[in-house]
Design an enzyme around this catalytic site. Structure first.
Site, short mmCIF file in Angstrom:
data_model
loop_
_atom_site.label_atom_id
_atom_site.label_comp_id
_atom_site.label_asym_id
_atom_site.label_seq_id
_atom_site.Cartn_x
_atom_site.Cartn_y
_atom_site.Cartn_z
N TRP A 11 0.77 -1.38 0.33
CA TRP A 11 0.09 -0.19 0.07
C TRP A 11 0.38 0.95 0.03
O TRP A 11 0.67 2.66 -0.79
CB TRP A 11 -0.81 -0.50 0.80
CG TRP A 11 -2.19 0.73 1.62
CD1 TRP A 11 -2.16 1.07 2.54
CD2 TRP A 11 -2.56 1.94 0.37
NE1 TRP A 11 -3.13 2.48 2.03
CE2 TRP A 11 -3.86 2.31 1.39
CE3 TRP A 11 -2.96 1.85 -0.92
CZ2 TRP A 11 -4.85 3.38 -0.35
CZ3 TRP A 11 -3.64 2.14 -2.61
CH2 TRP A 11 -5.10 3.46 -1.48
N LYS A 104 -5.57 0.24 8.69
CA LYS A 104 -6.44 0.64 8.82
C LYS A 104 -6.51 -0.97 9.80
O LYS A 104 -5.93 -2.23 9.37
CB LYS A 104 -7.10 -0.49 7.43
CG LYS A 104 -7.58 0.72 6.84
CD LYS A 104 -7.83 -0.40 5.49
CE LYS A 104 -7.90 1.39 4.49
NZ LYS A 104 -8.88 0.63 3.38
N SER A 135 -9.74 0.58 -2.21
CA SER A 135 -8.43 0.75 -2.78
C SER A 135 -7.58 -0.48 -2.98
O SER A 135 -6.68 -0.36 -1.67
CB SER A 135 -7.84 2.30 -2.82
OG SER A 135 -7.77 2.24 -1.06
N LYS A 188 -13.97 -3.75 8.65
CA LYS A 188 -14.00 -4.69 7.11
C LYS A 188 -13.43 -5.72 6.84
O LYS A 188 -13.93 -6.10 6.27
CB LYS A 188 -14.32 -3.65 6.17
CG LYS A 188 -13.33 -2.41 5.90
CD LYS A 188 -11.63 -3.12 4.51
CE LYS A 188 -11.40 -2.68 4.78
NZ LYS A 188 -9.82 -3.34 3.89
N ASP A 241 -16.02 -0.02 1.09
CA ASP A 241 -14.57 -0.91 0.83
C ASP A 241 -14.64 -1.96 1.62
O ASP A 241 -14.12 -3.28 0.90
CB ASP A 241 -13.12 -0.05 2.56
CG ASP A 241 -12.27 -0.03 2.41
OD1 ASP A 241 -12.17 -0.96 1.64
OD2 ASP A 241 -11.62 0.12 2.82
N THR A 245 -13.42 -5.31 -0.54
CA THR A 245 -12.78 -6.44 0.31
C THR A 245 -13.21 -7.53 0.85
O THR A 245 -12.50 -8.97 0.52
CB THR A 245 -12.22 -5.76 1.98
OG1 THR A 245 -11.91 -4.31 1.88
CG2 THR A 245 -11.46 -6.39 2.62
N ARG A 252 -6.62 -9.17 0.78
CA ARG A 252 -5.66 -10.98 2.48
C ARG A 252 -6.74 -11.25 2.82
O ARG A 252 -6.75 -11.83 2.94
CB ARG A 252 -4.23 -9.87 2.53
CG ARG A 252 -3.66 -9.36 1.47
CD ARG A 252 -2.18 -9.16 2.27
NE ARG A 252 -2.61 -7.13 2.90
CZ ARG A 252 -1.64 -6.34 2.84
NH1 ARG A 252 -1.64 -6.21 1.53
NH2 ARG A 252 -1.84 -4.92 3.28
N ASN A 253 -7.28 -10.37 3.16
CA ASN A 253 -8.04 -10.88 4.48
C ASN A 253 -9.04 -11.87 3.84
O ASN A 253 -9.41 -13.08 4.50
CB ASN A 253 -8.37 -10.05 4.90
CG ASN A 253 -7.68 -8.70 5.48
OD1 ASN A 253 -7.34 -9.83 6.60
ND2 ASN A 253 -7.87 -7.85 5.38
#
Length: 331
Positions: A11, A104, A135, A188, A241, A245, A252-253
């Site tokens: 990021w 985050k 993003s 999130k 977001d 996500t 990734r999550n």
């Protein structure tokens, strides 16, 4: 504007690339060998190997050099690195410079949102803001269009900074709801783990839509209890977001959830991932805050049981699906 981006993960690299198209940007990372490789290759092969650096982007492992004469400091570490990086900034700077963070999550152990960490470490009166929104780093690094929110308790600062950083490819919207923007960005990630589990168990699109919607209810309930505003959760840093996500293959999550559905252990998942998954780091703190504030968060609770209590994923899912019927909206 002359700015330093502190943190050379995916990021941080993506933001540095994006801003370097318009501003004088230095990307700093603490690993000397890694930064030497970035300088030589003009690409971050570890995290963003498809996103070459603009010729104007400078990279360094020298903290003092990165911060020399900058007008803005942007901290893009994992949440766990925010406090130590702030301490380093304060110790290095001869005069206060505005600080933006793009982390985050909640700080482990303290359950503090990033702005609370900033308040504890930055001198009073230094302008500061959070950058958050839907993003993925790779898409921002490639110059694909995205829109994010910059939030500050100082509304005029948020408006001015958003205008200065705004571009056609990375659109900036301003807000003064720092708490709402941060809660949306943190919670999130836990919902994305749940969405990954549901997708990995092949529960279908209906289940995913239900999970995202009920996940938004959890984000909003906790966020409003902590002082955020409902409209923020309907915006970019909230539902925007969350949708990204929970559905995007670059999340990734979400990948953590997909691997959990395969029966992999958490330590193996984190090793295979090779990146920080903030949802894992924040889930316990979010659940603790929910309990302390009397906020019902069944999806978060289920994710924590699967992550940390070694409960089999199918059993956790069954307990979530078998909950009693209730009104969709209760006040």
């Amino acid at each position: 504007m002359k700015l330093a981006v502190l943190g050379a993960g995916a990021w941080g690299t993506a933001l540095a690339i994006s801003f370097a198209r318009k501003h004088d940007v230095t990307l700093w990372g603490r690993n000397v060998e890694q930064m030497a490789a970035l300088a030589a290759d003009r690409v971050n092969r570890q995290y963003l190997d498809e996103c070459p650096f603009p010729d104007t982007l400078k990279v360094t492992a020298d903290f003092d050099a990165a911060l020399a004469d900058v007008e803005l400091v942007m901290i893009v570490t994992a949440s766990a690195g925010l406090r130590s990086t702030l301490k380093q900034v304060v110790a290095t700077m001869s005069k206060p410079v505005p600080v933006v963070w793009a982390c985050k999550g909640f700080e482990a152990q303290t359950a503090l949102l990033p702005h609370k960490v900033v308040e504890q470490e930055l001198p009073g009166g230094v302008p500061s803001a959070v950058l958050s929104g839907p993003s993925f780093a790779k898409e921002v690094g490639l110059g694909l269009p995205a829109a994010v929110t910059i939030a500050s308790h100082d509304k005029a600062f948020a408006v001015d900074l958003a205008a200065r950083l705004h571009s056609s490819r990375l659109r900036m919207y301003s807000s003064d709801d720092v708490v709402g923007v941060e809660v949306g960005g943190a919670v999130k990630n836990v919902m994305a783990i749940a969405a990954g589990i549901a997708d990995g168990m092949k529960l279908g699109h209906n289940a995913r839509a239900a999970l995202i919607t009920r996940g938004l209810a959890e984000v909003t309930r906790l966020g409003m209890k902590l002082g955020g505003r409902v409209e923020t959760f309907m915006g970019l840093a909230g539902v925007g977001d969350l949708i990204l996500t929970c559905t995007g293959d670059l999340s990734r999550n979400r990948r953590v959830g997909l691997m959990m559905a395969e029966g992999k252990r958490l330590d193996q998942i984190l090793h295979d991932l090779g990146h920080v998954a903030e949802g894992v780091a924040s889930a316990r703190e979010i659940l603790r805050l929910a309990h302390e504030n009397g906020v019902e968060m069944p999806i978060t609770q289920a994710v924590c049981r699967a992550l940390f209590d070694d409960e089999p994923v199918p059993l956790v899912l069954d307990s979530l699906l078998e909950r009693q019927s209730k009104p969709e909206f209760h006040h």
